[in-house]
Design a protein around this motif. Structure first.
Motif, PDB file in Angstrom:
ATOM      1  N   THR A 147       0.845  -1.185   0.000  1.00  0.00           N
ATOM      2  CA  THR A 147       0.000   0.000   0.000  1.00  0.00           C
ATOM      3  C   THR A 147       0.881   1.236   0.000  1.00  0.00           C
ATOM      4  N   ALA A 175     -12.833  -0.104   0.921  1.00  0.00           N
ATOM      5  CA  ALA A 175     -12.478   0.572  -0.317  1.00  0.00           C
ATOM      6  C   ALA A 175     -13.660   0.770  -1.258  1.00  0.00           C
ATOM      7  N   TYR A 176     -14.667  -0.064  -1.159  1.00  0.00           N
ATOM      8  CA  TYR A 176     -15.692  -0.043  -2.208  1.00  0.00           C
ATOM      9  C   TYR A 176     -16.992   0.577  -1.697  1.00  0.00           C
ATOM     10  N   ALA A 233      -7.425   1.509  -5.967  1.00  0.00           N
ATOM     11  CA  ALA A 233      -8.626   1.754  -5.147  1.00  0.00           C
ATOM     12  C   ALA A 233      -8.230   2.456  -3.849  1.00  0.00           C
ATOM     13  N   ASN A 234      -7.128   2.029  -3.247  1.00  0.00           N
ATOM     14  CA  ASN A 234      -6.689   2.658  -1.993  1.00  0.00           C
ATOM     15  C   ASN A 234      -6.389   4.142  -2.191  1.00  0.00           C
ATOM     16  N   VAL A 237      -9.666   6.128  -2.590  1.00  0.00           N
ATOM     17  CA  VAL A 237     -10.355   6.282  -1.301  1.00  0.00           C
ATOM     18  C   VAL A 237      -9.633   7.318  -0.443  1.00  0.00           C
TER      19      VAL A 237
END
Ligand code: HPA
Length: 294
Positions: A147, A175-176, A233-234, A237
């Motif tokens: 990450t 994340a989603y 995605a990280n 976010v």
């Protein structure tokens, strides 16, 4: 001449300047970003009045070496909503760092997009999944173990001299987006489309997994496995952007069957998934029209 050691805001600014130079003002305020994963190239057919900017013209953008991954940003509208699509992405297994992979996402987020739709290809581990079907990401298992941390945070931690407490929980948040996933599930229902929901695990690749690795992934709760998406995605976010992940299952990763996936099978799966992806992506973007419950 700028180089990779410039701060992230400086690099983002340089990339934006190059992009804004090429894109008419009306289009340079996208509301939705889309990462076109393997086999999602046909989504560009939904984009009206497209304006393309090759990655080669944008500072700090890298070009993918993988077949089928074009290298261009596409600005335009889907269902009258301004969007920007990353047509082609770089992967960790090509030798790029997570910083380089995630840089285009930082740039998209700097346009103040509200949502990011990320597509990818995966192997289906859940025995109920068939190749050519699509799975909505409910959650992920990060087996990249890389990450991305902002240099300021990382340096502060290493030096231990910032005097600040780091909010580690920031890096663990879901994340989603629940909201985007609800919309996607409704769209699938309304259009009679199979849209699975489940857990995406990502390894760095480049090879597909051994049968024992597939067995391991199944035991730890993965429904599909791929080699991308999680770092991106990280980052989205972290920037306050809602994320929806759509995974095209290109092969069934059954640990009990000896089978090598051929390129032809992958192409066939992508063709089957196309109808579902086009409906879900256009529907999700359409929900961002001002006045449509958005
Ligand atoms: N494993 C990892 N990544 C993949 C696969 C797989 O089986 N299929 C498509 N991307």
């Amino acid at each position: 001449m700028m180089n990779q050691t410039e701060s992230l805001p400086t690099r983002v600014r340089a990339a934006r300047d190059a992009i804004e130079y090429n894109v008419p003002t009306g289009l340079a305020a996208p509301i939705v970003g889309i990462v076109l994963g393997t086999g999602m190239g046909s989504v560009t057919s939904l984009i009206s009045d497209p304006v393309r900017v090759p990655y080669s013209e944008i500072p700090f953008f890298q070009t993918s070496t993988v077949e089928g991954h074009a290298g261009e940003l596409v600005f335009g509208r889907i269902d009258s909503v301004p969007i920007v699509a990353l047509n082609g992405r770089c992967h960790f297994y090509e030798g790029y760092s997570t910083d380089e992979i995630c840089f285009p996402i930082e740039v998209l987020c700097s346009f103040q997009i509200a949502s990011l739709i990320i597509g990818n290809a995966s192997g289906g581990i859940n025995p109920k999944f068939k190749s050519g079907e699509v799975m909505l990401l409910d959650d992920h298992i990060d087996l990249f173990f890389r990450t991305k941390l902002e240099p300021e945070v990382r340096d502060g931690l290493i030096a231990g001299d910032t005097g600040q407490t780091v909010e580690w929980s920031l890096f663990k948040q879901a994340a989603y987006s629940h909201r985007l996933n609800q919309w996607a599930a409704c769209l699938a229902d309304e259009n009679n489309l199979v849209l699975h929901r489940g857990v995406y695990a990502a390894l760095t690749g480049p090879n597909y997994e051994t049968r024992s690795e597939y067995r391991f992934l199944k035991r730890i709760g993965a429904d599909v496995v791929g080699m991308s998406t999680i770092p991106e995605a990280n980052v989205a976010v972290k920037n306050g952007v809602e994320v929806c992940g759509l995974s095209t299952i290109t092969n069934v990763a059954n640990p009990d069957v000896r089978h090598t996936t051929s390129h032809t099978e992958v192409i066939a799966a992508v063709a089957i998934a196309e109808k579902t992806l086009l409906k879900i992506v256009s529907g999700l973007v359409g929900r961002h029209r001002v006045g449509d419950g958005w």
